[in-house]
Design a protein around this motif. Structure first.
Motif, PDB file in Angstrom:
ATOM      1  N   LYS D  65      -2.295  -8.968 -24.749  1.00 46.99           N
ATOM      2  CA  LYS D  65      -2.349  -9.379 -26.147  1.00 46.99           C
ATOM      3  C   LYS D  65      -1.036 -10.047 -26.567  1.00 46.99           C
ATOM      4  O   LYS D  65       0.018  -9.775 -25.994  1.00 46.99           O
ATOM      5  CB  LYS D  65      -2.611  -8.176 -27.045  1.00 46.99           C
ATOM      6  N   PRO D  66      -1.071 -10.908 -27.586  1.00 40.49           N
ATOM      7  CA  PRO D  66       0.174 -11.439 -28.139  1.00 40.49           C
ATOM      8  C   PRO D  66       0.943 -10.312 -28.822  1.00 40.49           C
ATOM      9  O   PRO D  66       0.378  -9.249 -29.101  1.00 40.49           O
ATOM     10  CB  PRO D  66      -0.294 -12.463 -29.181  1.00 40.49           C
ATOM     11  N   GLY D  67       2.210 -10.535 -29.071  1.00 41.00           N
ATOM     12  CA  GLY D  67       3.001  -9.487 -29.726  1.00 41.00           C
ATOM     13  C   GLY D  67       4.473  -9.712 -29.463  1.00 41.00           C
ATOM     14  O   GLY D  67       4.856 -10.567 -28.655  1.00 41.00           O
ATOM     15  N   ASN D  68       5.295  -8.892 -30.110  1.00 39.79           N
ATOM     16  CA  ASN D  68       6.740  -9.070 -29.972  1.00 39.79           C
ATOM     17  C   ASN D  68       7.289  -8.541 -28.662  1.00 39.79           C
ATOM     18  O   ASN D  68       8.358  -8.944 -28.221  1.00 39.79           O
ATOM     19  CB  ASN D  68       7.461  -8.351 -31.123  1.00 39.79           C
ATOM     20  N   LEU D  69       6.607  -7.579 -28.095  1.00 35.49           N
ATOM     21  CA  LEU D  69       7.084  -7.071 -26.807  1.00 35.49           C
ATOM     22  C   LEU D  69       6.794  -8.114 -25.739  1.00 35.49           C
ATOM     23  O   LEU D  69       5.656  -8.572 -25.611  1.00 35.49           O
ATOM     24  CB  LEU D  69       6.351  -5.782 -26.428  1.00 35.49           C
ATOM     25  N   THR D  70       7.804  -8.451 -24.959  1.00 38.42           N
ATOM     26  CA  THR D  70       7.545  -9.385 -23.865  1.00 38.42           C
ATOM     27  C   THR D  70       6.696  -8.688 -22.799  1.00 38.42           C
ATOM     28  O   THR D  70       6.620  -7.460 -22.756  1.00 38.42           O
ATOM     29  CB  THR D  70       8.852  -9.858 -23.205  1.00 38.42           C
ATOM     30  N   LYS D  71       6.108  -9.499 -21.943  1.00 34.50           N
ATOM     31  CA  LYS D  71       5.326  -8.892 -20.862  1.00 34.50           C
ATOM     32  C   LYS D  71       6.208  -8.056 -19.952  1.00 34.50           C
ATOM     33  O   LYS D  71       5.792  -7.017 -19.443  1.00 34.50           O
ATOM     34  CB  LYS D  71       4.583  -9.976 -20.083  1.00 34.50           C
ATOM     35  N   ALA D  72       7.443  -8.494 -19.759  1.00 34.58           N
ATOM     36  CA  ALA D  72       8.356  -7.691 -18.936  1.00 34.58           C
ATOM     37  C   ALA D  72       8.634  -6.349 -19.611  1.00 34.58           C
ATOM     38  O   ALA D  72       8.676  -5.306 -18.948  1.00 34.58           O
ATOM     39  CB  ALA D  72       9.664  -8.444 -18.703  1.00 34.58           C
ATOM     40  N   GLU D  73       8.802  -6.362 -20.920  1.00 34.99           N
ATOM     41  CA  GLU D  73       9.076  -5.105 -21.614  1.00 34.99           C
ATOM     42  C   GLU D  73       7.899  -4.138 -21.505  1.00 34.99           C
ATOM     43  O   GLU D  73       8.086  -2.929 -21.336  1.00 34.99           O
ATOM     44  CB  GLU D  73       9.423  -5.377 -23.080  1.00 34.99           C
ATOM     45  N   ARG D  74       6.702  -4.675 -21.588  1.00 31.10           N
ATOM     46  CA  ARG D  74       5.531  -3.785 -21.434  1.00 31.10           C
ATOM     47  C   ARG D  74       5.525  -3.142 -20.043  1.00 31.10           C
ATOM     48  O   ARG D  74       5.206  -1.965 -19.885  1.00 31.10           O
ATOM     49  CB  ARG D  74       4.237  -4.573 -21.661  1.00 31.10           C
ATOM     50  N   GLU D  75       5.896  -3.942 -19.037  1.00 33.19           N
ATOM     51  CA  GLU D  75       5.933  -3.381 -17.681  1.00 33.19           C
ATOM     52  C   GLU D  75       7.061  -2.358 -17.530  1.00 33.19           C
ATOM     53  O   GLU D  75       6.944  -1.400 -16.768  1.00 33.19           O
ATOM     54  CB  GLU D  75       6.088  -4.501 -16.645  1.00 33.19           C
ATOM     55  N   ARG D  99       9.215  -7.040 -11.698  1.00 31.24           N
ATOM     56  CA  ARG D  99      10.177  -7.965 -11.079  1.00 31.24           C
ATOM     57  C   ARG D  99       9.789  -9.410 -11.356  1.00 31.24           C
ATOM     58  O   ARG D  99      10.641 -10.245 -11.666  1.00 31.24           O
ATOM     59  CB  ARG D  99      10.256  -7.722  -9.564  1.00 31.24           C
ATOM     60  N   VAL D 100       8.503  -9.681 -11.257  1.00 30.16           N
ATOM     61  CA  VAL D 100       8.029 -11.052 -11.493  1.00 30.16           C
ATOM     62  C   VAL D 100       8.185 -11.435 -12.966  1.00 30.16           C
ATOM     63  O   VAL D 100       8.707 -12.509 -13.289  1.00 30.16           O
ATOM     64  CB  VAL D 100       6.553 -11.182 -11.058  1.00 30.16           C
ATOM     65  N   ARG D 101       7.732 -10.563 -13.843  1.00 26.23           N
ATOM     66  CA  ARG D 101       7.780 -10.874 -15.272  1.00 26.23           C
ATOM     67  C   ARG D 101       9.216 -11.054 -15.750  1.00 26.23           C
ATOM     68  O   ARG D 101       9.503 -11.882 -16.609  1.00 26.23           O
ATOM     69  CB  ARG D 101       7.156  -9.737 -16.091  1.00 26.23           C
ATOM     70  N   ALA D 102      10.119 -10.192 -15.253  1.00 25.04           N
ATOM     71  CA  ALA D 102      11.506 -10.237 -15.718  1.00 25.04           C
ATOM     72  C   ALA D 102      12.332 -11.233 -14.920  1.00 25.04           C
ATOM     73  O   ALA D 102      13.484 -11.477 -15.258  1.00 25.04           O
ATOM     74  CB  ALA D 102      12.139  -8.845 -15.607  1.00 25.04           C
ATOM     75  N   LYS D 103      11.718 -11.811 -13.899  1.00 25.98           N
ATOM     76  CA  LYS D 103      12.461 -12.688 -12.976  1.00 25.98           C
ATOM     77  C   LYS D 103      13.767 -12.002 -12.570  1.00 25.98           C
ATOM     78  O   LYS D 103      14.846 -12.591 -12.617  1.00 25.98           O
ATOM     79  CB  LYS D 103      12.768 -14.038 -13.640  1.00 25.98           C
ATOM     80  N   ASN D 104      13.662 -10.752 -12.181  1.00 25.27           N
ATOM     81  CA  ASN D 104      14.847  -9.967 -11.856  1.00 25.27           C
ATOM     82  C   ASN D 104      14.469  -8.990 -10.742  1.00 25.27           C
ATOM     83  O   ASN D 104      13.639  -8.097 -10.944  1.00 25.27           O
ATOM     84  CB  ASN D 104      15.301  -9.200 -13.118  1.00 25.27           C
ATOM     85  N   PRO D 105      15.056  -9.150  -9.569  1.00 27.55           N
ATOM     86  CA  PRO D 105      14.638  -8.318  -8.430  1.00 27.55           C
ATOM     87  C   PRO D 105      15.148  -6.876  -8.499  1.00 27.55           C
ATOM     88  O   PRO D 105      14.706  -6.046  -7.714  1.00 27.55           O
ATOM     89  CB  PRO D 105      15.264  -9.037  -7.237  1.00 27.55           C
ATOM     90  N   LEU D 106      16.061  -6.584  -9.426  1.00 25.08           N
ATOM     91  CA  LEU D 106      16.676  -5.258  -9.450  1.00 25.08           C
ATOM     92  C   LEU D 106      16.086  -4.325 -10.493  1.00 25.08           C
ATOM     93  O   LEU D 106      16.127  -3.098 -10.368  1.00 25.08           O
ATOM     94  CB  LEU D 106      18.186  -5.383  -9.749  1.00 25.08           C
ATOM     95  N   VAL D 107      15.551  -4.922 -11.554  1.00 28.57           N
ATOM     96  CA  VAL D 107      15.286  -4.126 -12.743  1.00 28.57           C
ATOM     97  C   VAL D 107      14.207  -3.060 -12.539  1.00 28.57           C
ATOM     98  O   VAL D 107      14.280  -1.971 -13.123  1.00 28.57           O
ATOM     99  CB  VAL D 107      14.951  -5.045 -13.949  1.00 28.57           C
ATOM    100  N   ALA D 108      13.237  -3.330 -11.683  1.00 29.00           N
ATOM    101  CA  ALA D 108      12.138  -2.374 -11.543  1.00 29.00           C
ATOM    102  C   ALA D 108      12.620  -1.061 -10.936  1.00 29.00           C
ATOM    103  O   ALA D 108      12.303   0.027 -11.439  1.00 29.00           O
ATOM    104  CB  ALA D 108      11.021  -2.976 -10.692  1.00 29.00           C
ATOM    105  N   ASP D 109      13.401  -1.128  -9.871  1.00 28.79           N
ATOM    106  CA  ASP D 109      13.891   0.103  -9.255  1.00 28.79           C
ATOM    107  C   ASP D 109      14.840   0.835 -10.206  1.00 28.79           C
ATOM    108  O   ASP D 109      14.834   2.075 -10.277  1.00 28.79           O
ATOM    109  CB  ASP D 109      14.613  -0.206  -7.936  1.00 28.79           C
ATOM    110  N   GLN D 110      15.639   0.076 -10.936  1.00 22.32           N
ATOM    111  CA  GLN D 110      16.560   0.707 -11.895  1.00 22.32           C
ATOM    112  C   GLN D 110      15.805   1.456 -12.984  1.00 22.32           C
ATOM    113  O   GLN D 110      16.138   2.599 -13.329  1.00 22.32           O
ATOM    114  CB  GLN D 110      17.435  -0.361 -12.555  1.00 22.32           C
ATOM    115  N   VAL D 111      14.822   0.787 -13.561  1.00 15.84           N
ATOM    116  CA  VAL D 111      14.062   1.390 -14.665  1.00 15.84           C
ATOM    117  C   VAL D 111      13.242   2.577 -14.164  1.00 15.84           C
ATOM    118  O   VAL D 111      13.119   3.592 -14.851  1.00 15.84           O
ATOM    119  CB  VAL D 111      13.161   0.336 -15.343  1.00 15.84           C
TER     120      VAL D 111
END
Lengths: 192, 192, 192, 192, 192, 192
Positions: D65-75, D99-111
């Motif tokens: 859905k549309p909204g203020n939360l980015t798709k990366a934030e939802r993930e 990782r794909v949504r945030a274009k960041n290879p590190l953030v998923a393991d960190q979170v």
């Protein structure tokens, strides 16, 4: 230690002996006569005479009654459950009583911290396992728990006793924590 | 419902009225006269007359005494803490009493499940917050908690009352769970 | 009770019937026609039409499907897990449905507070044991848990049903708590 | 890795594509066309076509859905709450998507392991704090929690989104754990 | 990723290589020579040379010693317990080492999130069950737990190893969380 | 007490002094010379010489180093965290050391059971609050926690010390519980 004698024994008002109802004052004087000092729990609860009388009556009904549990075993239940409830007054005061009842200077500290490693019998460990479950998750006590007690030779009346002691001191632990009830210094060394 | 009338009200022996000490039997008959039935807690605890007397004396000292907490508020404390302790008898029996005391058919179920969403005042929510902390983590109750109560207009005696009611019913919850105390059917509909 | 009729049913906006998409409005009117009132969960979730539709479809897939679990048993799962999740709306609304489905005015309150003491079968207790483990510690569900269900005659599809109902209402409990969803007054007395 | 390709992806039956209802098969083939493989959650849930459809509809209503939360934030919400729920499938699959949504290879393991130490903004940490409270103690969510979100610029609709995503994946975590849903090997390396 | 290279690796001071005691600097240079980078745990702990030396000596005594547990198995213990302790550094760094030691790119993520669903042997699951109990409730470890390990072929020395590794990394997890120790980026991809 | 002298001090093998490596034997003899007895932790850990050496080096690095925390304060951390970890050896042995270091016969029992009610300063309570959070939920330690310590006059190095002592004894508590390490009888009375 002089200054600690001045520290408050309760965050609530504590009546002077002279201001207490006569029956309560007499009970306290009798305790003082016998023990050499008045345990602070008596003074703290005397703020509420009716509750004092009910508390003491309940206490004696559980701790002084005849039964298969020895007096030392009843104190083991108190000490173990009071430590998991983080009740300073109850662990220190009943630790002293346990040392005296068990004629064993080590058992109170052992049972307080981790009864599973204490110098007590497997039967006594089963007794405390049950008391701890009553203290922490009584809603899930079931026939499997009673069966373990039965295997260790406890009868129906013993089971009630263990549960009731755990429940009563659970209340006592909460009162002592909320009132910041201070253990008398005498308790620290009795029976060591 | 006929068959449930035959279900045991305790996993421990329950004495016949004729076999109880006279003072206990008279108290039960007086309750029956007034309420139309004998709440099972009386019958279950009558197995232990001394404990029965102390329990009732303590109960009355906390629940019948004068004070700033209304009788409905005292029952709110019982109902909320008993549900988190998963005590079927206490939630159902004291839920009935709460409905009557509050003259409100909804409040007992609301308070039982999640008092934070109940139709009660912010002052009452603060009262139950404190009672729940006493029930679940009394060791960490401190001056910050008392200050919140004070901000809501509770005085020292009220604070003692809240803590003592939470503590006493914590004991009662444990006894009811261990004895599998069965709520009387009457309680389910009183005050609805 | 007049004033409670004015209390908000959600901390989020609630659309008027006239402003809802036609399919949702029609579903609500059909429910009202059948039940005599519109359960607030429909109105609260109508704030999000797509989620409303998915929620209802999921609900019906689990609660209306054929299967070995009776409709009353499915409601038992809802009521027991919702109480441990402290969801006021779900315990009160599904408690009503459980009383109706089970044709038993007592079972809902019993199961809500402590299903282990409820007038239900050992098979039903095993079912709720499993549902509670899914609610509280699903990561540790293992073959030992499935074996207990199997011993009670549950098959693979029943196991999925129990887990899915516990999981779905775990979501529902969280939504109801976050929205402060208010139970309709009708639920309190239905089936008593 | 050859042998792991043979490991079951569910402890429940998994239908062959050919045996699925046409709409489900088509959805799976479309996913396969786009992603190069079929995530196992689709295959596992296809055992229950009605639940499959509701699950996917709900998922899309929250995550697309549309909204203020980015798709990366939802993930991020999914990954953090799924780890505390110990859901292997969800952490590994949604870690890849994050990782794909945030274009960041590190953030998923960190979170996943401890979002408080992740390379995310204070606003995102507040978002996950709220999502974690919904996952672990939704009954105690209150206006103080909403106020913190508001201070970070989240509006009412964002608050609903965060809560609903946490709730929905709480259900999904429970289903994945009970079915022993196996993550596809592709997820482990996507976006690294 | 450039900017993350600038992010602090500790909330406490980190000494420059040139300012470290010679023995520590040499150990770090040797690690860098071998691995191509210096794991941040070395740099963070170098703030306290004596603790650094003791930590490394203890680590090597547990992780490099001969014994029945394979090096991969020791890393499984680290990864599983570190995730339940929510230690980002330890899960990510030791996840990398586990992938290398096990020559398996999947096992680290599986074991971290829910080892009960990982591609490991029943013996290894029993090993981690024990390690998790040491991490979460060591006070209740008893002969029943040792018997399960024995049934899986673990001897006395293995039991000590499992417990000591769980205990040592429990300390390490706490230090890493308090220092906000940042995992090196290299760890994220090693062994995938 | 004679028979307790015969009770095992570890469930794992304990080497004879004659069989220990010379450096360990010498350390033990030096301790015996100074204290009059050999604390059992030395004998139990001597089963693993390399771990023994690392453990002692780590212990001394934390407990013997200069710093703003007094030696008594370091022991307070040990005693409080060890009790919540239910470690009998550590509470009893370090309780003795605390009594000696603080020149106060009461403080150890007070701090062990509920440090919030102990005769210690608000600064010391803040120190133990932090140490307890490290012991129980280190993942959630954040800048708010450090700020409280700072308000009480603790600097960065003190913060590290508190965390490291809590972490190190968390490991020690787990080892003592798994080995069933028995406190020497001497500890019970030292400093009373």
């Amino acid at each position: 230690m002089d200054q600690s004698a001045e520290l408050p024994i309760s965050r609530f008002p504590v009546p002077a002996l002279a201001d207490m109802p006569a029956d309560i004052r007499e009970r306290l004087l009798a305790v003082q006569e016998k023990s050499g000092f008045i345990p602070n729990v008596f003074l703290v609860l005397a703020h509420r005479p009716d509750e004092f009388r009910a508390f003491l009556a309940y206490h004696d009904a559980l701790m002084e009654k005849p039964g298969n549990l020895t007096k030392a075993e009843r104190e083991m239940i108190v000490v173990a459950t009071s430590n998991v409830n983080q009740c300073q007054y109850c662990v220190i005061a009943h630790g002293a009583i346990l040392r005296v009842r068990a004629k064993n200077p080590l058992v109170a500290d052992q049972v307080a911290v981790n009864y599973r490693k204490a110098d007590i019998t497997p039967r006594q460990k089963a007794m405390i396992d049950f008391a701890m479950k009553v203290a922490l998750a009584a809603y899930s006590v079931g026939e499997d728990d009673f069966a373990i007690l039965s295997d260790h030779g406890f009868d129906q009346e013993d089971m009630w006793d263990i549960a009731a002691i755990s429940g009563f001191f659970g209340m006592s632990n909460r009162l002592a924590n909320v009132t910041s009830m201070r253990p008398n210094e005498e308790f620290y060394t009795i029976g060591r």
